[in-house]
Design a protein around this motif. Structure first.
Motif, PDB file in Angstrom:
ATOM      1  N   ARG A 189       0.838  -1.205   0.000  1.00  0.00           N
ATOM      2  CA  ARG A 189       0.000   0.000   0.000  1.00  0.00           C
ATOM      3  C   ARG A 189       0.871   1.253   0.000  1.00  0.00           C
ATOM      4  O   ARG A 189       0.623   2.202  -0.752  1.00  0.00           O
ATOM      5  CB  ARG A 189      -0.941  -0.018   1.213  1.00  0.00           C
ATOM      6  CG  ARG A 189      -2.047  -1.054   1.081  1.00  0.00           C
ATOM      7  CD  ARG A 189      -3.005  -1.027   2.258  1.00  0.00           C
ATOM      8  NE  ARG A 189      -3.896  -2.197   2.181  1.00  0.00           N
ATOM      9  CZ  ARG A 189      -3.998  -3.123   3.126  1.00  0.00           C
ATOM     10  NH1 ARG A 189      -3.272  -3.034   4.229  1.00  0.00           N
ATOM     11  NH2 ARG A 189      -4.823  -4.144   2.971  1.00  0.00           N
ATOM     12  N   PHE A 190       1.900   1.240   0.834  1.00  0.00           N
ATOM     13  CA  PHE A 190       2.780   2.415   0.893  1.00  0.00           C
ATOM     14  C   PHE A 190       3.658   2.516  -0.360  1.00  0.00           C
ATOM     15  O   PHE A 190       3.972   3.614  -0.822  1.00  0.00           O
ATOM     16  CB  PHE A 190       3.635   2.383   2.167  1.00  0.00           C
ATOM     17  CG  PHE A 190       2.836   2.668   3.406  1.00  0.00           C
ATOM     18  CD1 PHE A 190       2.268   3.918   3.602  1.00  0.00           C
ATOM     19  CD2 PHE A 190       2.616   1.682   4.361  1.00  0.00           C
ATOM     20  CE1 PHE A 190       1.507   4.196   4.744  1.00  0.00           C
ATOM     21  CE2 PHE A 190       1.857   1.945   5.496  1.00  0.00           C
ATOM     22  CZ  PHE A 190       1.297   3.198   5.695  1.00  0.00           C
ATOM     23  N   ILE A 191       4.036   1.381  -0.911  1.00  0.00           N
ATOM     24  CA  ILE A 191       4.789   1.396  -2.170  1.00  0.00           C
ATOM     25  C   ILE A 191       3.928   2.001  -3.280  1.00  0.00           C
ATOM     26  O   ILE A 191       4.415   2.791  -4.100  1.00  0.00           O
ATOM     27  CB  ILE A 191       5.272  -0.029  -2.524  1.00  0.00           C
ATOM     28  CG1 ILE A 191       6.435  -0.425  -1.600  1.00  0.00           C
ATOM     29  CG2 ILE A 191       5.715  -0.119  -3.984  1.00  0.00           C
ATOM     30  CD1 ILE A 191       6.874  -1.872  -1.713  1.00  0.00           C
ATOM     31  N   ALA A 192       2.640   1.665  -3.286  1.00  0.00           N
ATOM     32  CA  ALA A 192       1.730   2.252  -4.275  1.00  0.00           C
ATOM     33  C   ALA A 192       1.660   3.767  -4.107  1.00  0.00           C
ATOM     34  O   ALA A 192       1.774   4.522  -5.085  1.00  0.00           O
ATOM     35  CB  ALA A 192       0.336   1.635  -4.139  1.00  0.00           C
ATOM     36  N   VAL A 193       1.503   4.216  -2.865  1.00  0.00           N
ATOM     37  CA  VAL A 193       1.420   5.661  -2.603  1.00  0.00           C
ATOM     38  C   VAL A 193       2.719   6.354  -3.009  1.00  0.00           C
ATOM     39  O   VAL A 193       2.698   7.472  -3.545  1.00  0.00           O
ATOM     40  CB  VAL A 193       1.097   5.918  -1.115  1.00  0.00           C
ATOM     41  CG1 VAL A 193       1.190   7.406  -0.781  1.00  0.00           C
ATOM     42  CG2 VAL A 193      -0.295   5.386  -0.779  1.00  0.00           C
ATOM     43  N   SER A 194       3.857   5.696  -2.784  1.00  0.00           N
ATOM     44  CA  SER A 194       5.149   6.299  -3.150  1.00  0.00           C
ATOM     45  C   SER A 194       5.262   6.518  -4.652  1.00  0.00           C
ATOM     46  O   SER A 194       6.067   7.335  -5.116  1.00  0.00           O
ATOM     47  CB  SER A 194       6.310   5.425  -2.652  1.00  0.00           C
ATOM     48  OG  SER A 194       6.475   4.270  -3.473  1.00  0.00           O
ATOM     49  N   LEU A 195       4.454   5.789  -5.420  1.00  0.00           N
ATOM     50  CA  LEU A 195       4.441   5.919  -6.883  1.00  0.00           C
ATOM     51  C   LEU A 195       3.288   6.796  -7.364  1.00  0.00           C
ATOM     52  O   LEU A 195       3.012   6.862  -8.572  1.00  0.00           O
ATOM     53  CB  LEU A 195       4.316   4.527  -7.521  1.00  0.00           C
ATOM     54  CG  LEU A 195       5.513   3.599  -7.363  1.00  0.00           C
ATOM     55  CD1 LEU A 195       5.109   2.146  -7.593  1.00  0.00           C
ATOM     56  CD2 LEU A 195       6.628   4.005  -8.317  1.00  0.00           C
ATOM     57  N   SER A 196       2.624   7.464  -6.410  1.00  0.00           N
ATOM     58  CA  SER A 196       1.454   8.315  -6.707  1.00  0.00           C
ATOM     59  C   SER A 196       0.301   7.503  -7.285  1.00  0.00           C
ATOM     60  O   SER A 196      -0.482   7.992  -8.100  1.00  0.00           O
ATOM     61  CB  SER A 196       1.839   9.456  -7.663  1.00  0.00           C
ATOM     62  OG  SER A 196       2.853  10.257  -7.094  1.00  0.00           O
ATOM     63  N   LEU A 197       0.193   6.247  -6.862  1.00  0.00           N
ATOM     64  CA  LEU A 197      -0.916   5.383  -7.255  1.00  0.00           C
ATOM     65  C   LEU A 197      -1.939   5.322  -6.123  1.00  0.00           C
ATOM     66  O   LEU A 197      -1.633   5.680  -4.979  1.00  0.00           O
ATOM     67  CB  LEU A 197      -0.417   3.962  -7.544  1.00  0.00           C
ATOM     68  CG  LEU A 197       0.622   3.789  -8.654  1.00  0.00           C
ATOM     69  CD1 LEU A 197       1.192   2.372  -8.618  1.00  0.00           C
ATOM     70  CD2 LEU A 197       0.007   4.093 -10.014  1.00  0.00           C
TER      71      LEU A 197
END
Length: 361
Positions: A189-197
């Motif tokens: 989830r945080f990896i997704a947010v780090s990619l602006s997803l």
């Protein structure tokens, strides 16, 4: 077109490294001696080097104030982009559970050989006890014994390969794997947010995610300069979680700028790395990284590895949000089950398995 996989072969108990160590402690059979170009050499940075993989504090991402969370998110972004590896602390998994999984794993490896051989890893598979990824009589073997088990979804399990000894092994794996699954979901989830997803991008895409656990035991080796504990490779997973056994020798190394960098264990931290699947999904923005394990002359090493990946039924390819004029599509769309089969039926050779997905230029 993918190359035709080599035919897998049986590796008998004569190649069990614990037995070799017990019977002939100073002898390194030719089957383990690496060619000169593969041996651990001076291209490794010293342990005292300041070159260390990043450390991510998960509690700051989950419970930190806005500034703490944003700062940690930027650190996560650079960790995935520049390293492909990081260690996570304050991950929420009880220390007692980390200790329990190490104990049952070590207790299993210390069982008599005839007990461990009740759960043999069949040729061409990656579940059970033995050597994986071996396809020819002259292929070099890793100085390692492993027990690998499919965990989720339940249909991938082979109940006959789940040891009944030590008594609490299955129960501990279940509890440990449940906790690691939640950690993987959180991290993605945080990896997704780090990619602006959108936060749930990967969770929704993966379906019922595939999860497997592998326990690796590396006995001491009289000539660690001649062997490898685990051949260089990248993982086929989305992300991988590795627990380095308490008191184990430093053995994990990652390839950074063509130099092998040792990963110094941090107490109660877990090592996370990006797998090939996430490299494809991010269109190469986050890259899977080649890594290997080396051995030690006097000390043994235990590691417990969890692989977390999408359902085998899912079709994968670069996310449209991460493809544009400046970042053209680098990978084709494919069925994840087909890629997984390709991965386990080929030798470990750096990042070569990712050729399966690359678009030819």
């Amino acid at each position: 077109m993918a190359p035709v996989p080599l035919s897998p072969i049986n590796v008998g108990h004569i190649d069990d490294v614990q037995e070799l160590r017990k019977d002939r402690p100073s002898t390194i059979p030719d089957r383990y001696v690496r060619d000169m170009v593969e041996r651990p050499t001076l291209d490794t940075v010293p342990l005292s080097s300041s070159l260390q993989i990043p450390i991510i504090d998960l509690s700051k991402l989950i419970k930190g104030n806005k500034d703490q969370s944003q700062s940690e998110l930027l650190k996560l972004y650079s960790s995935c982009k520049d390293w492909g590896f990081f260690q996570v602390i304050n991950h929420g998994i009880e220390t007692s559970l980390l200790e329990a999984i190490e104990k049952v794993a070590m207790d299993f490896f210390m069982l008599p050989l005839e007990e461990k051989e009740k759960y043999p890893m069949a040729p061409g598979t990656v579940q059970g006890y033995g050597h994986a990824f071996v396809f020819s009589e002259d292929q070099k073997l890793d100085w390692c014994n492993m027990l690998a088990l499919g965990v989720e979804p339940h249909y991938i399990r082979n109940p006959k390969l789940w040891p009944t000894k030590p008594a609490k092994l299955s129960e501990t794996i279940e509890m440990y794997s449940s906790n690691i699954r939640k950690l993987c979901q959180n991290l993605l989830r945080f990896i997704a947010v780090s990619l602006s997803l959108i936060q749930d991008t990967f969770d929704e895409m993966f379906g019922v995610a595939v999860q497997a656990v592998r326990m690796n035991y590396y006995p001491p080796c009289s000539r660690p300069d001649l062997v490898l504990g685990l051949s260089p490779h990248s993982d086929g997973s989305a992300i991988t979680v590795l627990q380095q056994g308490k008191g184990s020798s430093v053995g994990l190394q990652i390839l950074k700028d063509n130099i092998w960098v040792p990963v110094q264990p941090v107490p109660n931290a877990l090592v996370i790395n990006i797998g090939d699947t996430l490299e494809v999904l991010t269109n190469g923005k986050y890259k899977s990284v080649e890594h290997r394990a080396v051995t030690h002359k006097e000390n043994d090493r235990l590691s417990i590895v969890t692989f977390y990946a999408p359902s085998y039924e899912i079709e994968l390819g670069p996310l449209p949000e991460l493809v544009d004029e400046n970042n053209p599509c680098m990978y084709r769309r494919y069925n994840h089950g087909e890629y997984s089969h390709y991965y386990i039926t080929n030798k470990l050779q750096g990042k070569k398995t990712l050729d399966f997905a690359k678009i030819s230029t």
